[in-house]
Design a protein around this motif. Structure first.
Motif, PDB file in Angstrom:
ATOM      1  N   PHE A   1     -17.638  81.719 -48.168  1.00 53.81           N
ATOM      2  CA  PHE A   1     -18.266  82.756 -47.647  1.00 53.81           C
ATOM      3  C   PHE A   1     -17.697  83.906 -48.969  1.00 53.81           C
ATOM      4  N   VAL A   2     -18.596  84.640 -48.985  1.00 53.42           N
ATOM      5  CA  VAL A   2     -18.171  86.017 -49.899  1.00 53.42           C
ATOM      6  C   VAL A   2     -18.605  87.468 -49.185  1.00 53.42           C
ATOM      7  N   GLY A   3     -17.572  88.204 -49.053  1.00 51.42           N
ATOM      8  CA  GLY A   3     -17.979  89.245 -48.118  1.00 51.42           C
ATOM      9  C   GLY A   3     -18.007  90.756 -49.062  1.00 51.42           C
ATOM     10  N   ALA A   4     -18.205  91.911 -48.280  1.00 49.09           N
ATOM     11  CA  ALA A   4     -18.421  92.937 -49.212  1.00 49.09           C
ATOM     12  C   ALA A   4     -17.025  93.241 -49.859  1.00 49.09           C
ATOM     13  N   GLY A   5     -17.133  93.749 -51.217  1.00 46.34           N
ATOM     14  CA  GLY A   5     -16.150  94.180 -51.937  1.00 46.34           C
ATOM     15  C   GLY A   5     -15.151  92.813 -52.566  1.00 46.34           C
ATOM     16  N   GLN A   6     -15.957  91.572 -52.430  1.00 43.32           N
ATOM     17  CA  GLN A   6     -15.058  90.432 -53.099  1.00 43.32           C
ATOM     18  C   GLN A   6     -16.116  90.015 -54.206  1.00 43.32           C
TER      19      GLN A   6
ATOM     20  N   PHE B   1     -12.111  98.995 -63.854  1.00 42.45           N
ATOM     21  CA  PHE B   1     -13.088  97.972 -62.839  1.00 42.45           C
ATOM     22  C   PHE B   1     -12.506  96.437 -63.057  1.00 42.45           C
ATOM     23  N   ARG B   2     -12.331  96.207 -64.183  1.00 43.40           N
ATOM     24  CA  ARG B   2     -11.870  94.908 -64.617  1.00 43.40           C
ATOM     25  C   ARG B   2     -10.392  94.513 -63.973  1.00 43.40           C
ATOM     26  N   ARG B   3      -9.623  95.376 -63.862  1.00 47.70           N
ATOM     27  CA  ARG B   3      -8.413  95.099 -63.236  1.00 47.70           C
ATOM     28  C   ARG B   3      -8.680  95.052 -61.631  1.00 47.70           C
ATOM     29  N   GLU B   4      -9.487  95.712 -61.143  1.00 48.06           N
ATOM     30  CA  GLU B   4      -9.864  95.496 -59.644  1.00 48.06           C
ATOM     31  C   GLU B   4     -10.521  94.181 -59.536  1.00 48.06           C
ATOM     32  N   VAL B   5     -11.316  93.631 -60.159  1.00 49.14           N
ATOM     33  CA  VAL B   5     -11.894  92.435 -60.179  1.00 49.14           C
ATOM     34  C   VAL B   5     -10.983  91.306 -60.242  1.00 49.14           C
ATOM     35  N   MET B   6     -10.031  91.347 -61.299  1.00 49.08           N
ATOM     36  CA  MET B   6      -8.922  90.322 -61.519  1.00 49.08           C
ATOM     37  C   MET B   6      -8.181  90.275 -60.257  1.00 49.08           C
TER      38      MET B   6
ATOM     39  N   ARG C   1      -7.302  87.295 -57.763  1.00 44.88           N
ATOM     40  CA  ARG C   1      -5.830  86.745 -57.373  1.00 44.88           C
ATOM     41  C   ARG C   1      -5.536  86.750 -56.034  1.00 44.88           C
ATOM     42  N   TYR C   2      -6.254  87.654 -55.298  1.00 44.56           N
ATOM     43  CA  TYR C   2      -6.233  87.534 -53.688  1.00 44.56           C
ATOM     44  C   TYR C   2      -6.968  86.554 -53.266  1.00 44.56           C
ATOM     45  N   GLN C   3      -8.157  86.346 -53.695  1.00 43.52           N
ATOM     46  CA  GLN C   3      -8.895  85.196 -53.186  1.00 43.52           C
ATOM     47  C   GLN C   3      -8.039  83.662 -53.451  1.00 43.52           C
ATOM     48  N   HIS C   4      -7.695  83.744 -54.754  1.00 39.99           N
ATOM     49  CA  HIS C   4      -6.893  82.506 -54.976  1.00 39.99           C
ATOM     50  C   HIS C   4      -5.692  82.121 -53.843  1.00 39.99           C
TER      51      HIS C   4
END
Length: 191
Positions: A37-42, A79-84, A88-91
């Motif tokens: 699943f992928v939620g808002a902000g992910q 924004f790129r840093r936020e995505v990365m 990392r959190y998802q990992h």
């Protein structure tokens, strides 16, 4: 994901064995596999090669997905840093998912799957008798037993039977339109 939640499903063509080729019992229908699943902000990354397809099913009304390529992120370093950071959190979360789904007993995989899912996406469910008391935490979207079975490597029938056992033991609840919930005590113990 900008808003909402989606269920990711992958489809791959199953290759035929030599015995299936000679007996003409080839399963040409692709097998669908739950990917998460992928939620808002992910964020999520699509890396697929043929013969693999990826499908996303919205689980919440008014779901919105913002589509970008990696080179687009070069224009916005913050924004790129936020995505990365989000990746990392998802990992880290994926390691927990693998641990839960690696359990030997199906009932343990089921409870681990539901617990992680509700920890990530759950919303408070208030008591009907006292609106100030949190009864538990529920998924904000319905899941079928077949979808859950696909996610934990089991069948719909087994998931239905085990959900009944978990309900009898008081480890899960259902609310409203068959939304799956965990009692508040079990979430508080896990924290």
């Amino acid at each position: 994901m900008q808003r909402g939640a989606i269920r990711m499903v992958g489809t791959a063509q199953v290759s035929a064995t030599a015995s299936q080729l000679t007996s003409r019992r080839i399963n040409r229908t692709p097998e669908e596999a739950f990917l998460g699943f992928v939620g808002a902000g992910q964020p999520f990354e699509i890396v697929a090669q043929s013969p693999f397809t990826l499908q996303a099913y919205a689980h919440v009304d008014q779901t919105a997905v913002l589509w970008m390529y990696w080179h687009d992120l070069d224009n916005w370093p913050h924004f790129r840093r936020e995505v990365m950071d989000a990746f990392r959190y998802q990992h880290q979360r994926k390691l927990l998912w693998l641990s839960a789904l690696g359990q030997r007993r199906t009932i343990d995989r089921l409870l681990g799957f539901l617990t992680l899912l509700i920890e990530e996406y759950g919303e408070p469910a208030m008591s009907e008798t006292d609106p100030d008391v949190i009864r538990g935490y529920c998924l904000p979207f319905p899941l079928t037993h077949a979808q859950i079975g696909s996610a934990i490597g089991s069948t719909r029938v087994t998931v239905t039977r085990l959900m009944g056992k978990l309900r009898q033991r008081g480890l899960i609840l259902t609310q409203g339109d068959n939304l799956i919930c965990l009692p508040a005590e079990s979430i508080n113990r896990a924290s």
